[in-house]
Every structure is written in C-alpha cells, then in structure tokens.
Design a protein around this motif. Sequence first.
Motif, PDB file in Angstrom:
ATOM      1  N   LEU A  78      -6.628   8.533  -4.781  1.00  0.00           N
ATOM      2  CA  LEU A  78      -6.940   7.068  -4.455  1.00  0.00           C
ATOM      3  C   LEU A  78      -7.669   6.575  -3.702  1.00  0.00           C
ATOM      4  CD1 LEU A  78      -3.257   5.978  -5.614  1.00  0.00           C
ATOM      5  CD2 LEU A  78      -5.379   6.038  -7.194  1.00  0.00           C
ATOM      6  N   LEU A  79      -7.638   7.368  -2.397  1.00  0.00           N
ATOM      7  CA  LEU A  79      -8.517   6.871  -1.031  1.00  0.00           C
ATOM      8  C   LEU A  79      -9.639   7.433  -0.671  1.00  0.00           C
ATOM      9  CD1 LEU A  79      -5.139   6.360   1.145  1.00  0.00           C
ATOM     10  CD2 LEU A  79      -6.530   4.814  -0.245  1.00  0.00           C
ATOM     11  N   ALA A  80      -9.899   8.828  -1.587  1.00  0.00           N
ATOM     12  CA  ALA A  80     -11.160   9.228  -1.238  1.00  0.00           C
ATOM     13  C   ALA A  80     -12.402   8.584  -1.403  1.00  0.00           C
ATOM     14  CB  ALA A  80     -11.491  10.602  -2.079  1.00  0.00           C
ATOM     15  N   LEU A  85     -16.732   5.796   1.398  1.00  0.00           N
ATOM     16  CA  LEU A  85     -17.727   4.799   1.290  1.00  0.00           C
ATOM     17  C   LEU A  85     -17.919   4.258   3.026  1.00  0.00           C
ATOM     18  CD1 LEU A  85     -19.865   3.210  -0.290  1.00  0.00           C
ATOM     19  CD2 LEU A  85     -17.805   1.623  -0.854  1.00  0.00           C
ATOM     20  N   VAL A  86     -16.562   4.013   3.743  1.00  0.00           N
ATOM     21  CA  VAL A  86     -16.626   3.558   4.819  1.00  0.00           C
ATOM     22  C   VAL A  86     -17.241   4.544   5.941  1.00  0.00           C
ATOM     23  CG1 VAL A  86     -14.764   3.233   6.716  1.00  0.00           C
ATOM     24  CG2 VAL A  86     -14.391   2.065   4.636  1.00  0.00           C
ATOM     25  N   ALA A  87     -17.028   6.122   5.612  1.00  0.00           N
ATOM     26  CA  ALA A  87     -17.477   6.986   6.508  1.00  0.00           C
ATOM     27  C   ALA A  87     -18.954   6.828   6.481  1.00  0.00           C
ATOM     28  CB  ALA A  87     -16.925   8.330   6.046  1.00  0.00           C
ATOM     29  N   ASP A  88     -19.516   6.735   5.072  1.00  0.00           N
ATOM     30  CA  ASP A  88     -20.983   6.538   5.064  1.00  0.00           C
ATOM     31  C   ASP A  88     -21.571   5.392   5.663  1.00  0.00           C
ATOM     32  OD1 ASP A  88     -21.933   8.907   3.440  1.00  0.00           O
ATOM     33  OD2 ASP A  88     -21.291   7.702   1.509  1.00  0.00           O
ATOM     34  N   ARG A  89     -20.963   4.476   5.967  1.00  0.00           N
ATOM     35  CA  ARG A  89     -21.479   3.156   6.599  1.00  0.00           C
ATOM     36  C   ARG A  89     -20.885   3.371   8.228  1.00  0.00           C
ATOM     37  NH1 ARG A  89     -22.988   3.079   1.310  1.00  0.00           N
ATOM     38  NH2 ARG A  89     -23.407   1.115   0.571  1.00  0.00           N
ATOM     39  N   GLY A 127      -1.537  12.754   2.852  1.00  0.00           N
ATOM     40  CA  GLY A 127      -2.406  12.460   1.823  1.00  0.00           C
ATOM     41  C   GLY A 127      -3.187  11.338   2.261  1.00  0.00           C
ATOM     42  N   VAL A 128      -2.843  10.544   2.859  1.00  0.00           N
ATOM     43  CA  VAL A 128      -3.813   9.594   3.845  1.00  0.00           C
ATOM     44  C   VAL A 128      -4.871  10.141   4.473  1.00  0.00           C
ATOM     45  CG1 VAL A 128      -3.820   7.376   4.905  1.00  0.00           C
ATOM     46  CG2 VAL A 128      -1.922   7.413   3.409  1.00  0.00           C
ATOM     47  N   GLY A 129      -4.374  10.682   5.490  1.00  0.00           N
ATOM     48  CA  GLY A 129      -5.267  11.544   6.461  1.00  0.00           C
ATOM     49  C   GLY A 129      -6.343  12.560   5.848  1.00  0.00           C
ATOM     50  N   GLU A 130      -5.846  13.200   4.710  1.00  0.00           N
ATOM     51  CA  GLU A 130      -6.606  14.170   4.097  1.00  0.00           C
ATOM     52  C   GLU A 130      -7.553  13.710   3.225  1.00  0.00           C
ATOM     53  OE1 GLU A 130      -4.107  17.302   2.436  1.00  0.00           O
ATOM     54  OE2 GLU A 130      -3.665  17.894   4.600  1.00  0.00           O
ATOM     55  N   ALA A 131      -7.442  12.186   2.710  1.00  0.00           N
ATOM     56  CA  ALA A 131      -8.137  11.601   1.536  1.00  0.00           C
ATOM     57  C   ALA A 131      -9.487  11.886   1.511  1.00  0.00           C
ATOM     58  CB  ALA A 131      -7.707  10.147   1.386  1.00  0.00           C
ATOM     59  N   ALA A 132     -10.296  11.699   2.427  1.00  0.00           N
ATOM     60  CA  ALA A 132     -11.620  11.979   2.469  1.00  0.00           C
ATOM     61  C   ALA A 132     -12.424  12.887   3.009  1.00  0.00           C
ATOM     62  CB  ALA A 132     -12.445  10.397   2.730  1.00  0.00           C
ATOM     63  N   TYR A 133     -11.466  13.746   3.683  1.00  0.00           N
ATOM     64  CA  TYR A 133     -11.990  14.938   4.467  1.00  0.00           C
ATOM     65  C   TYR A 133     -12.839  15.852   3.706  1.00  0.00           C
ATOM     66  CZ  TYR A 133     -12.799  18.587   7.482  1.00  0.00           C
ATOM     67  OH  TYR A 133     -13.779  19.699   8.083  1.00  0.00           O
ATOM     68  N   GLY A 134     -12.419  16.219   2.454  1.00  0.00           N
ATOM     69  CA  GLY A 134     -13.350  17.041   1.813  1.00  0.00           C
ATOM     70  C   GLY A 134     -14.787  16.609   1.547  1.00  0.00           C
ATOM     71  N   SER A 135     -15.088  15.232   0.984  1.00  0.00           N
ATOM     72  CA  SER A 135     -16.125  14.773   0.658  1.00  0.00           C
ATOM     73  C   SER A 135     -17.140  14.510   1.903  1.00  0.00           C
ATOM     74  CB  SER A 135     -15.606  13.290  -0.032  1.00  0.00           C
ATOM     75  OG  SER A 135     -15.172  12.493   0.604  1.00  0.00           O
ATOM     76  N   VAL A 136     -16.262  13.894   3.072  1.00  0.00           N
ATOM     77  CA  VAL A 136     -17.377  13.654   4.318  1.00  0.00           C
ATOM     78  C   VAL A 136     -17.705  14.825   4.750  1.00  0.00           C
ATOM     79  CG1 VAL A 136     -17.287  12.393   6.279  1.00  0.00           C
ATOM     80  CG2 VAL A 136     -16.008  11.451   4.280  1.00  0.00           C
ATOM     81  N   GLY A 137     -16.814  15.893   4.969  1.00  0.00           N
ATOM     82  CA  GLY A 137     -16.888  17.170   5.494  1.00  0.00           C
ATOM     83  C   GLY A 137     -18.114  17.929   4.877  1.00  0.00           C
ATOM     84  N   ALA A 138     -18.136  17.825   3.359  1.00  0.00           N
ATOM     85  CA  ALA A 138     -19.244  18.662   2.771  1.00  0.00           C
ATOM     86  C   ALA A 138     -20.468  17.811   2.880  1.00  0.00           C
ATOM     87  CB  ALA A 138     -18.755  18.335   1.092  1.00  0.00           C
ATOM     88  N   THR A 379     -14.045  14.258  -5.379  1.00  0.00           N
ATOM     89  CA  THR A 379     -12.616  14.779  -4.871  1.00  0.00           C
ATOM     90  C   THR A 379     -11.444  13.874  -5.814  1.00  0.00           C
ATOM     91  OG1 THR A 379     -13.357  15.023  -2.776  1.00  0.00           O
ATOM     92  CG2 THR A 379     -10.946  14.311  -2.901  1.00  0.00           C
ATOM     93  N   LEU A 380     -11.985  12.393  -6.160  1.00  0.00           N
ATOM     94  CA  LEU A 380     -10.975  11.650  -6.671  1.00  0.00           C
ATOM     95  C   LEU A 380     -10.704  12.405  -8.324  1.00  0.00           C
ATOM     96  CD1 LEU A 380      -9.744   9.027  -7.653  1.00  0.00           C
ATOM     97  CD2 LEU A 380     -11.867   8.027  -8.370  1.00  0.00           C
ATOM     98  N   ALA A 381     -11.862  12.870  -8.865  1.00  0.00           N
ATOM     99  CA  ALA A 381     -11.649  13.475 -10.043  1.00  0.00           C
ATOM    100  C   ALA A 381     -10.761  14.843  -9.899  1.00  0.00           C
ATOM    101  CB  ALA A 381     -12.872  13.993 -10.759  1.00  0.00           C
ATOM    102  N   ASN A 382     -10.927  15.490  -8.933  1.00  0.00           N
ATOM    103  CA  ASN A 382     -10.337  16.851  -8.689  1.00  0.00           C
ATOM    104  C   ASN A 382      -8.885  16.434  -8.481  1.00  0.00           C
ATOM    105  OD1 ASN A 382     -12.645  18.201  -8.914  1.00  0.00           O
ATOM    106  ND2 ASN A 382     -12.830  18.678  -6.580  1.00  0.00           N
ATOM    107  N   ASN A 383      -8.477  15.457  -7.720  1.00  0.00           N
ATOM    108  CA  ASN A 383      -7.064  15.217  -7.563  1.00  0.00           C
ATOM    109  C   ASN A 383      -6.466  14.489  -8.655  1.00  0.00           C
ATOM    110  OD1 ASN A 383      -6.211  15.741  -4.398  1.00  0.00           O
ATOM    111  ND2 ASN A 383      -8.639  15.135  -4.305  1.00  0.00           N
TER     112      ASN A 383
END
Length: 445
Positions: A78-80, A85-89, A127-138, A379-383
């Motif tokens: 839900l949060l990825a 998007l916030v991380a990109d900005r 889950g909140v903490g891990e939400a966007a790590y995979g996408s941003v880290g990649a 990540t959204l689709a994977n989860n």
Amino acid sequence: MDISTTPTDLPATAAGPSRARSRIFPWVVFALTFGLMLSDYMSRQVLAAVFPLLKSQWALSDSQLGSLTSIVALMVGLLAFPLSLVADRWGRVRSMLIMATVWSLATLLCALATGYGQLLGARFLVGVGEAAYGSVGAAVMLSVFAPQLRASLSGALLAGGSFGSVLGVALGGVVAAQIGWRWTFALMAGLGLLLVGAFRILVTESALRRHAFAESPASAEAVATPIGDTVRAPLASLFSSLSVWCAYIGGGLQLFVGAVLMVWLPSFFNRSYSLPTDRAGLVAAGYVLLIGTGMVVCGIITDRVGRRHPIRQWSSALVYCTISLILLTVAFSLGAGSAQLTILALGAVTAAGSVGATSSMVASLTHASLRATAFATVTLANNVFGLALGPLVVGFLADRYGLAAALRLVPLTYLGAIAALAVGRYAYPAGLRRIARLDTGRPAA
C-alpha cells in the motif's frame, strides 16, 4: 533497426565526462544496499522461525500466524508507491535511512510484545518502515552501474530478500531455542541500526550523482541533475503500455509461491516431518537459500540471453515459471520422504527466478526520472499479488484443510503468471516505442 532493442543496448557513459568515477564506490553502494535488504527480510521473516512457539504459547490459529506475516507485506504494497514518489522528489538516500531506522526500531518493539494484538501492531510498523526500501534501494543501486547489468543486479538485490529470509529463519530458530524468541527480534533490530550508521557515513546524494551512468540523453539528465531540478516524465507513463502492466502483474503472481515457501516451510517441516523448531528452521533455510541463489543465477542467465534481444527476457521468465509449476506440483503431491525433498529443492531454484527479468522489463518500459516509483509499482504488485496474499491464503486454507493440502494448491498460481507474461511478451515492442517517444520529447500516446 530491431524493434526489440532497448536503451540497455546503448553504450553506457558516465553522467558527466569531466567527473571522476571510482570503481569502488558502486560496489560500496551495492554492498550496503544489499546489506540493508538482508536486514529488511531478516526482520520480516524471522517470525516464521518462531511460528511453532507462538502457536503454542499464545494459542494462535494458522490464519492469525499468516496475518502477522501478511500485515508487513500489505503495508509494503500500500505504501511503496507514495513513499517512493516522495523519495524521488525529496532524496533517495535520506529516505532509505529513515525507512531502515523505522523498521529496525519496530522490530525491537516485536521483542517487547505481550500478546497477539501488540505483535500485530509492531509488525504493522515494520511494514511501514520497509514499504519503499526495495524500490528506492534498487533505483539508487542501478543508478551507478551500467544498464546492461540490470537483470543481474536486480536479481541479486531481490535475492538479498531470500538470503535475509535464510538468515532470519535459521538464526531465529536457533536463538529462539537457546535463549527465547524475543531475543531473535532484538538481534535483527541491532543489525539494522548498525547498517544505517554505515550507510549514513559512506553514501551521499552528491556522490551518487557524480557516479551516475547515462543510458540515453533523457535518462542521463534525469540521473545527473539534482532531485528537485530535473525535468520529469508524467506519472501516467508508469502505466502507459499493456506490456508494463503485464510485467507488474506477472511478476507479482510468480512471487506468490516464493512467499509461501519462505513463510510456511518451517511449519511444514515441523508438522510433516516432526522436526523440532530449530531443526525445522535450519532445513527450511536451506530451501530459502536455493530460492535466493536461483534469483541470482536466473538473473545472470536472463542478462546473457537478452543482451542483444531484450525480448528474450520475457521468454526466460516464462521458462522459469513453467519449470517451477511442474516441479512444485509434483513435490507437494508426494508424501514425506527423500523424493519430495529432492523435487522440492529443484523447484525452489526457479520458484522466484523471474524477479530479475521482470525488474529489467519494467526498467526498460519506464522513464529514468521515475525509476524509484516504477520499482515501487513492482513492489506494490509483488506484495499485493504475492508476498501479502500468499501466506494469508495458505493460512486460511491450512486452518480448514491442513497445511500439506494447502501447499498442494499453491503452484497453480503460476498459471496466472504465465498468462500475463505471455501477453506482455507479445505487446513488448509497442511498449518500447511508447517510452522512446518520452525520451525524444514526443507524447507517449
């Protein structure tokens, strides 16, 4: 010109010819990003190792146990997208540090839980903490490597999730058996905080821009310009073609089975093979290690077969799904014994083998200025389709029919993945033409 050619076939150059590039720094970025991915999944999957202890201590049902795992994946799904998007900005490095700190502290809260409700709340925060790590880290990692390595590096990073699961399940089972399950969470939290400190010291936004690779004129500008100043593709371009939709959906469905194996194998060996908690965790960790190794090996194979003709990445993903469908269906249809264990091991190697391929497909079908957000959609689709849905569905089925019977149905999910990937392969050339129009400044439609 071959219509299957993507920007990955173009020569990779540094973001600026006058900027000195270190050969070591990209690997430092990879090592720390990979290390935090290990911590991410160690914190997430250590719970599976202590399922038998929690079930007996708190009298939990299988559906409750499944929910403790699925709540993490659900929040990630839900949060990825919004957090990426916030991380990109706002800044990818800063975002990664905050995320890792949150999931580490939340893991520490798991050690302090006194009942199912408190543990569920702590897992929610994980889950909140891990939400966007995979996408941003990649996105951070791929920005400092040549585009021709996308599938290999994406597969290796995502394999870090499997390797983290291995360590979490194996160490969790042993530590829980020796000094109690609460210490397993405390150990994972401490590791995460140590890696946060190392990343904070060694990786900065300015260093990433200095070492960025250009894959095309438009993407060169996107990675070389500071976050707030770059010209960006429209958000709708993330969903601009049928092929990218199929990559999202097919990639998510193929992870359904991998997620189930990582979460439920310790309980499967505990119940079907009468292994104690620590031994069941160690045996399951061996199979999860095979899943992670398969991600890396399949990613390397995908890069090789798709180097000149990237459309073959779709073919490789289809092959991996088909192999696992056959092997895992046979394995879970057999009774307990050496034949089941052997075929299960073979099926585990390709169970999540297409993750590197699907990440590379998405990278070639989306604009570089939205790369972290594109991976967030992955990540959204994977989860949604895999990591959250799989363990929860099996938990409900296990409560009604038994765990062994539930696992026999799991490989059928590959049929949906195969259908989506087959359609995506057919539509791939049209998807490439759409994203090429963005790189040249023309409308995608």
